[in-house]
Design a protein around this motif. Structure first.
Motif, short mmCIF file in Angstrom:
data_model
loop_
_atom_site.label_atom_id
_atom_site.label_comp_id
_atom_site.label_asym_id
_atom_site.label_seq_id
_atom_site.Cartn_x
_atom_site.Cartn_y
_atom_site.Cartn_z
N UNK A 72 0.75 -1.10 -0.04
CA UNK A 72 0.00 0.08 0.08
C UNK A 72 0.66 1.31 -0.06
N UNK A 73 2.06 1.31 -0.41
CA UNK A 73 2.83 2.30 -0.77
C UNK A 73 3.65 2.85 0.43
N UNK A 74 3.62 2.32 1.34
CA UNK A 74 4.42 2.63 2.71
C UNK A 74 5.82 2.32 2.35
N UNK A 75 6.85 3.20 2.58
CA UNK A 75 8.21 3.25 2.04
C UNK A 75 8.89 2.54 3.45
N UNK A 76 8.66 3.01 4.65
CA UNK A 76 9.52 2.50 5.80
C UNK A 76 8.90 2.74 7.09
N UNK A 77 9.05 2.21 8.05
CA UNK A 77 8.84 2.34 9.56
C UNK A 77 9.75 3.13 10.35
N UNK A 78 9.33 4.02 11.11
CA UNK A 78 10.19 4.93 12.07
C UNK A 78 9.92 4.25 13.43
N UNK A 79 10.70 3.29 14.00
CA UNK A 79 10.54 3.03 15.09
C UNK A 79 10.68 3.64 16.23
N UNK A 80 9.76 3.72 17.38
CA UNK A 80 10.36 4.55 18.58
C UNK A 80 11.45 3.72 19.52
N UNK A 81 12.45 4.41 19.67
CA UNK A 81 13.67 4.17 20.21
C UNK A 81 13.70 4.23 21.75
N UNK A 82 13.33 3.28 22.75
CA UNK A 82 13.18 3.58 24.33
C UNK A 82 14.77 3.52 24.71
N UNK A 83 15.31 4.58 25.20
CA UNK A 83 16.77 4.45 25.65
C UNK A 83 16.77 5.42 26.76
N UNK A 84 16.72 4.95 28.01
CA UNK A 84 16.97 5.82 29.23
C UNK A 84 18.25 5.98 29.94
N UNK A 85 18.99 6.71 29.71
CA UNK A 85 20.40 6.90 30.33
C UNK A 85 21.21 5.47 30.16
N UNK A 86 21.21 4.63 29.12
CA UNK A 86 21.99 3.69 28.83
C UNK A 86 20.98 2.25 29.03
N UNK A 87 19.80 2.45 29.52
CA UNK A 87 19.03 1.47 29.63
C UNK A 87 17.80 1.22 28.52
#
Length: 434
Positions: A72-87
């Motif tokens: 359906x024409x979606x080029x890519x995903x932008x994943x939310x990246x959860x990084x909390x001061x190294x965790x």
């Protein structure tokens, strides 16, 4: 030519932290399934259709998602990246996606706010803190550089792209981003392309050391988006806000910006009742047709923008089910939003030889650029948009808007006065038996 990138939420699998905070086995589906309607014709709960209540630890799920997106024409995903001061947290779907060679371009958006109970309608108790310091913020890039070497990782003009949700809460974003670019080159990458979400007070990427701004509705469009005609409330505990999708859409279509790289965006809808049952932000008057019109206008503007070399547009979002903001098929609309994307991104067919001077309609096509079937369909979209626009303009000017509604919209900016007035209004209606 248009490359739509959809924001992607990786919270649809159980993790130890969520089980401790919200109960054993909690995922976003827990909230989605328990949502209930707050007013007449309120679309809640929103139930997935094709993919069901999936688990993102399963590569088969992500393969099916990628197939739907590509078709359906979606080029890519932008994943939310959860990084909390190294965790890290919620990283399993990303690793499943990468390790199983899912056939889909991807990039990351660093969700760099604190994780608090507020996202779920609770208080501001911090569950996971992003302890921002120059040292901590600098360390983040070393965590994602290995992913940027993947051939599927999305690049802008040859540079790996990273999106930052809120650069304004970094201690020194310009110093940090300079460090990131240096580290990327030291790691053998050609550099780094850094984009910021257009958060509420972020209007120029240069202010924060970024290369571009990403439109992220409904951010920056809430002020003038309160609905003029409110539905009949059926939940006696409801104290939320009812917004008009058409107001956000029209303001976004008409948006102008200074001379910097701006990635246009849109959203299929928005309603976070699943997270905040009694006090959500709920948008009414959305539809797959209006979403298609909006995304098509954004696509046409993108095609005409020589600064946007990759022709990226962003969609909020692929699978924000608890925020009522998803392209994935649901029981009510099926594949309609996905099909709207597929048609909308074919925008080069719809550029008029002589554009209209009407800014909101300037990208409509001339009749000889498509067949008669297209013409009838697109004319219907145009009609629905003009009809919506006339109602929104009436709201902004106050014409033909009930006095109580007009006053309510003005008082919303003053929260305490608004709540007092609303309580009095409801008491008056109950006394009169309305």
């Amino acid at each position: 030519m248009i490359k739509p990138i959809a924001f992607y939420l990786p919270q649809f699998h159980p993790v130890k932290e969520n089980s401790e905070w919200w109960g054993a086995g909690f995922t976003e589906w827990t909230n989605v399934a328990k949502a209930r309607a707050n007013f007449e014709d309120h679309y809640q709960p929103q139930i997935p259709k094709d993919l069901g209540f999936y688990d993102l630890r399963m590569p088969e799920t992500m393969q099916a998602q990628a197939a739907l997106a590509r078709q359906n024409g979606i080029y890519g995903f932008c994943f939310y990246y959860y990084w909390f001061s190294g965790r890290r947290i919620l990283e399993t779907p990303i690793d499943v996606f990468v390790d199983n060679k899912i056939d889909m371009p991807f990039c990351f958006c660093w969700a760099n706010e604190n994780w608090t109970k507020r996202w779920d309608g609770g208080n501001n108790e911090v569950l996971l803190a992003n302890e921002h310091s120059v040292e901590n913020d600098n360390r983040f890039i070393d965590d994602v550089i290995p992913y940027m070497r993947d051939e599927r990782y999305i690049r802008y003009d040859g540079l790996p792209m990273i999106v930052i949700y809120r650069p304004d809460i970094l201690v020194d974003s310009k110093t940090t981003f300079d460090h990131w670019r240096k580290r990327a080159k030291e790691a053998g990458l050609p550099g780094l392309f850094i984009a910021s979400v257009a958060f509420y007070d972020i209007f120029d990427p240069a202010d924060w050391g970024c290369d571009a701004l990403v439109e992220f509705p409904p951010h920056q469009y809430l002020k003038n988006a309160f609905a003029s005609q409110l539905p009949r409330i059926t939940n006696p505990e409801f104290r939320g806000n009812i917004m008009d999708y058409r107001a956000v859409m029209s303001e976004s279509i008409d948006r102008t910006h200074d001379d910097f790289l701006f990635f246009h965006g849109s959203m299929p809808s928005w309603d976070n009742t699943a997270r905040r049952q009694n006090d959500p932000f709920t948008f009414i008057n959305s539809s797959p047709e209006l979403f298609e019109f909006w995304l098509r206008q954004q696509s046409v503007k993108t095609l005409k923008d020589d600064r946007n070399k990759e022709k990226f547009v962003f969609i909020n979002a692929w699978n924000e089910w608890a925020e009522g903001c998803h392209l994935e098929p649901c029981l009510k609309y099926g594949h309609q939003h996905l099909e709207a994307v597929r048609r909308a991104v074919d925008a080069d067919r719809y550029i008029a030889a002589t554009p209209s001077h009407d800014s909101t309609m300037g990208a409509l096509a001339s009749i000889d650029s498509y067949d008669i079937k297209d013409f009838k369909y697109l004319s219907g979209l145009e009609y629905r948009y003009k009809e919506a626009l006339s109602e929104i303009q009436a709201l902004r000017t106050g014409h033909n808007v009930p006095f109580a509604t007009l006053m309510a919209n003005r008082l919303r900016k003053r929260n305490i006065l608004y709540r007092i007035a609303r309580a009095g209004y409801r008491l008056g209606r109950s006394v009169r038996g309305l």
